[in-house]
Design a protein around this motif. Sequence first.
Motif, PDB file in Angstrom:
ATOM      1  N   PHE A  13     -59.219   6.085  16.966  1.00  0.00           N
ATOM      2  CA  PHE A  13     -58.445   5.321  17.129  1.00  0.00           C
ATOM      3  C   PHE A  13     -57.861   5.387  18.255  1.00  0.00           C
ATOM      4  CE2 PHE A  13     -58.131   7.423  12.964  1.00  0.00           C
ATOM      5  CZ  PHE A  13     -58.282   6.395  12.075  1.00  0.00           C
ATOM      6  N   ARG A  14     -57.895   3.833  18.646  1.00  0.00           N
ATOM      7  CA  ARG A  14     -57.195   3.185  19.763  1.00  0.00           C
ATOM      8  C   ARG A  14     -55.551   2.799  19.310  1.00  0.00           C
ATOM      9  NH1 ARG A  14     -57.226  -1.645  23.345  1.00  0.00           N
ATOM     10  NH2 ARG A  14     -56.355  -2.535  22.510  1.00  0.00           N
ATOM     11  N   VAL A  15     -54.257   4.312  19.626  1.00  0.00           N
ATOM     12  CA  VAL A  15     -53.279   3.700  19.603  1.00  0.00           C
ATOM     13  C   VAL A  15     -52.716   3.792  21.504  1.00  0.00           C
ATOM     14  CG1 VAL A  15     -53.641   5.716  17.787  1.00  0.00           C
ATOM     15  CG2 VAL A  15     -53.089   6.240  20.499  1.00  0.00           C
ATOM     16  N   ALA A  16     -51.222   3.136  20.828  1.00  0.00           N
ATOM     17  CA  ALA A  16     -50.543   1.945  22.298  1.00  0.00           C
ATOM     18  C   ALA A  16     -49.640   3.614  22.801  1.00  0.00           C
ATOM     19  CB  ALA A  16     -49.981   1.278  21.650  1.00  0.00           C
ATOM     20  N   LYS A  18     -47.100   5.216  24.137  1.00  0.00           N
ATOM     21  CA  LYS A  18     -45.711   4.498  24.975  1.00  0.00           C
ATOM     22  C   LYS A  18     -44.565   5.750  25.888  1.00  0.00           C
ATOM     23  CE  LYS A  18     -40.850   2.895  23.556  1.00  0.00           C
ATOM     24  NZ  LYS A  18     -40.124   4.343  23.957  1.00  0.00           N
ATOM     25  N   GLN A  19     -44.048   5.653  26.983  1.00  0.00           N
ATOM     26  CA  GLN A  19     -42.833   6.794  26.999  1.00  0.00           C
ATOM     27  C   GLN A  19     -41.735   6.064  27.177  1.00  0.00           C
ATOM     28  OE1 GLN A  19     -44.697   9.221  29.149  1.00  0.00           O
ATOM     29  NE2 GLN A  19     -46.113   8.101  28.943  1.00  0.00           N
ATOM     30  N   PRO A  20     -41.076   7.731  27.064  1.00  0.00           N
ATOM     31  CA  PRO A  20     -39.556   7.064  26.251  1.00  0.00           C
ATOM     32  C   PRO A  20     -38.580   6.588  27.036  1.00  0.00           C
ATOM     33  CG  PRO A  20     -39.887   9.687  26.770  1.00  0.00           C
ATOM     34  CD  PRO A  20     -41.414   8.658  26.694  1.00  0.00           C
ATOM     35  N   GLY A  21     -37.191   6.223  26.259  1.00  0.00           N
ATOM     36  CA  GLY A  21     -36.484   6.128  27.197  1.00  0.00           C
ATOM     37  C   GLY A  21     -36.428   4.566  27.546  1.00  0.00           C
ATOM     38  N   LEU A  22     -35.249   3.501  28.070  1.00  0.00           N
ATOM     39  CA  LEU A  22     -35.285   2.162  27.951  1.00  0.00           C
ATOM     40  C   LEU A  22     -37.335   1.720  29.427  1.00  0.00           C
ATOM     41  CD1 LEU A  22     -34.312  -0.741  27.522  1.00  0.00           C
ATOM     42  CD2 LEU A  22     -32.977  -0.567  29.529  1.00  0.00           C
ATOM     43  N   GLY A  23     -37.114   3.239  30.142  1.00  0.00           N
ATOM     44  CA  GLY A  23     -38.535   1.533  30.715  1.00  0.00           C
ATOM     45  C   GLY A  23     -39.581   1.953  31.164  1.00  0.00           C
ATOM     46  N   GLY A  24     -39.898   3.163  29.928  1.00  0.00           N
ATOM     47  CA  GLY A  24     -40.701   3.012  28.727  1.00  0.00           C
ATOM     48  C   GLY A  24     -40.792   2.010  27.645  1.00  0.00           C
ATOM     49  N   THR A  25     -39.599   1.586  26.970  1.00  0.00           N
ATOM     50  CA  THR A  25     -39.891   0.735  26.409  1.00  0.00           C
ATOM     51  C   THR A  25     -40.394  -0.756  27.053  1.00  0.00           C
ATOM     52  OG1 THR A  25     -38.316   2.048  25.407  1.00  0.00           O
ATOM     53  CG2 THR A  25     -38.614   0.135  24.242  1.00  0.00           C
ATOM     54  N   LEU A  26     -39.415  -1.198  27.945  1.00  0.00           N
ATOM     55  CA  LEU A  26     -39.838  -2.208  29.202  1.00  0.00           C
ATOM     56  C   LEU A  26     -41.334  -2.681  29.740  1.00  0.00           C
ATOM     57  CD1 LEU A  26     -36.573  -3.244  30.964  1.00  0.00           C
ATOM     58  CD2 LEU A  26     -37.982  -4.140  29.119  1.00  0.00           C
ATOM     59  N   ARG A  27     -41.854  -1.221  29.655  1.00  0.00           N
ATOM     60  CA  ARG A  27     -43.024  -1.783  30.270  1.00  0.00           C
ATOM     61  C   ARG A  27     -44.276  -1.346  29.158  1.00  0.00           C
ATOM     62  NH1 ARG A  27     -41.954   2.854  34.012  1.00  0.00           N
ATOM     63  NH2 ARG A  27     -41.435   4.221  33.044  1.00  0.00           N
ATOM     64  N   HIS A  28     -43.843  -1.065  28.402  1.00  0.00           N
ATOM     65  CA  HIS A  28     -44.432  -0.407  26.615  1.00  0.00           C
ATOM     66  C   HIS A  28     -44.162  -2.039  26.517  1.00  0.00           C
ATOM     67  CE1 HIS A  28     -46.964   0.510  22.785  1.00  0.00           C
ATOM     68  NE2 HIS A  28     -45.784   0.066  22.026  1.00  0.00           N
ATOM     69  N   PHE A  29     -43.887  -2.867  26.200  1.00  0.00           N
ATOM     70  CA  PHE A  29     -43.539  -4.442  25.740  1.00  0.00           C
ATOM     71  C   PHE A  29     -44.464  -4.845  26.550  1.00  0.00           C
ATOM     72  CE2 PHE A  29     -41.710  -8.313  25.330  1.00  0.00           C
ATOM     73  CZ  PHE A  29     -42.161  -8.805  24.156  1.00  0.00           C
ATOM     74  N   GLN A  31     -46.937  -3.925  29.587  1.00  0.00           N
ATOM     75  CA  GLN A  31     -48.335  -4.312  29.543  1.00  0.00           C
ATOM     76  C   GLN A  31     -48.433  -2.888  28.612  1.00  0.00           C
ATOM     77  OE1 GLN A  31     -49.204  -2.920  33.677  1.00  0.00           O
ATOM     78  NE2 GLN A  31     -50.905  -3.100  33.212  1.00  0.00           N
ATOM     79  N   ARG A  32     -49.429  -3.363  27.590  1.00  0.00           N
ATOM     80  CA  ARG A  32     -49.595  -1.658  26.859  1.00  0.00           C
ATOM     81  C   ARG A  32     -50.163  -1.397  27.124  1.00  0.00           C
ATOM     82  NH1 ARG A  32     -47.252  -3.613  20.647  1.00  0.00           N
ATOM     83  NH2 ARG A  32     -45.322  -3.737  21.740  1.00  0.00           N
ATOM     84  N   ARG A  33     -50.370   0.291  27.547  1.00  0.00           N
ATOM     85  CA  ARG A  33     -51.337   0.936  27.497  1.00  0.00           C
ATOM     86  C   ARG A  33     -52.091   1.612  26.385  1.00  0.00           C
ATOM     87  NH1 ARG A  33     -49.694   4.102  32.252  1.00  0.00           N
ATOM     88  NH2 ARG A  33     -49.462   3.150  33.726  1.00  0.00           N
TER      89      ARG A  33
END
Lengths: 327, 277
Positions: A13-16, A18-29, A31-33
């Motif tokens: 499976f390809r899963v996204a 995401k790091q915790p916290g607001l910074g992680g959320t923004l980065r996730h939004f 540039q999704r890794r």
Amino acid sequence: MAIVDVRGLSKTFRVADKQPGLGGTLRHFVQRRHRLVPAVQDINISIEAGEIVGFLGPNGAGKTTTLKMLTGLIHPSAGSVRVAGHEPFRRQADFLRQITLVMGQKQQLIWDLPPLDSLRVHAAVYGIDTAESKRRITELADMLELDEELTRPVRKLSLGQRMKAELMAALLHQPAVLFLDEPTLGLDVNAQVRVRSFLADYNRRTGATVLLTSHYMGDITALCERVLLIHQGRLFYDGSLEGLTDRLAPCRQVRLELRHALPAQMFESYGSLESQNGNEVRLLIERDQLTRQVGRLLADFDVCDLEVNDPPVEEIIGQLFRQRDAT
Amino acid sequence: MLGDAMFGSKMFRRTVVRYWRSLRSFWGAALAAEMEYQINLLIELLATGGNLAGSLFVLSLFYRSGHGLGGWSWEAALVVLGMYTVLDGIASTLLQPNLSTIVGHVQNGSLDYVLLKPIDSQFWLSLRTFSPWGLPGIVLGLVLVVVGAILAGATPSLQDVLLTGLMLICGCLILYSLWFILAATSIWFVKVWNATEVLRSFLAAGRYPISAYPIGLRLFFTVVLPVAFLTTVPAEALLGRASFSWLAASGLVAILSLLASRWFWTFALRFYTSASS
């Protein structure tokens, strides 16, 4: 030919990520890794018609993913699957008529209506004529000990009754292969026993093949002669339940109750000392040494009581998984 | 060859019979389930009646002040409103009850059960249930259509009536396809955050003749969200003022959107079966 034949089956499976916290959320939004997670890796299984096979493994081991590949709900990433002579993921009508999937935590009966109404819908969808579906309903109701429950709205049934009705709906089309994912989940002990004996009976009568996963070891020991053990997506045991205990637990536990307490070192030559508590001594003795050592113990000491136990299967398997995790 | 063809046609007939039996059992069960809640009929009748009265009132305001709507007489505008009410009734009877459950199927995983049935999953998801409570709307709408047409002095031939029915069916198919595609996106977004409700509120634009809107909106409601085909074209067909090009366009849009919904569903399922766990 095997009714279930699986060669080199894998699913990634390809899963996204995401790091915790607001910074992680923004980065996730922004540039999704993604990373690739192997859910099932290179599994080979061959099941003959009429077998009841238990599928064991901790949560997230890949049991459900494997069942979904066997029923055609998800595409394998690699490998080949044949069930009842078909490639499941093509979901041809002829294949779908030969299998059934029961998921303990999901229901398919219509909530507001009695089970009989849902059964009528199933009969129509599977193209079973009225007389024949009546005959099958009577037979299944008889085996499952359901009667007036069939005319009561599903929402008013107990969990155990509902599960039995679910089984009825799942078996109305007389499938040759049953995939059961936690069929006794949440049921009380009595209901579990009834579902188990029904499954054994059904298998005997129809010769249907059953592959079942369960968290209740009781289901497995009562129904399955053969078990598959899966951990972190890999199959690492396929064989009889006894074979599993022999292989994983080469020792048996011997509990002695002595008339007088004795020092621990006196027992060293009989087996490995597990615990000593006053007059009570617990020893682990290898299976092939068991009769000889027990004979010696009885001859050498003043024994009031003696008990030989197999460690519980859950414990053996739990221990095995912990060992695997550690390595 | 002939044997094959006969075997094929026999198989086909059996399949049709099976689907027909399935549909009857679906709706029989749905009716039984809905009948558990009798009071719904009264509430639904009141709601439809209230809605219709409100729309009539707003419509009458336009005409009282002598504005008119895009060259449509008051009586002819009633026909459009009637068509809208019929379509809204159909949406409440079939589209809403079925298509709104797709999101739930994806969320709680019961879509798996649907996919394991030897029946087309789009058929199952689109027609599995129906709600009789939309039927009063259909009846009220039809009454309004007939009254409006009589008042407008229309004398439709049998052919016009059949054509109107056909246009209404095209309208339904277009609406269904749009709705189904939106609902199917739940496979990716899981919460299709009531996007279907947004669609339905756009449809409210179909209460009034399309020519009543400014040119930009008219274009939008014809090309992007084909509201024009849902109510205005069937009304025109009944009043005998429909042009051939509009009728043909409506049929074409209906067929294309139906094909699009089919294609989109197979595409969504391909994704579902390769990514879900």
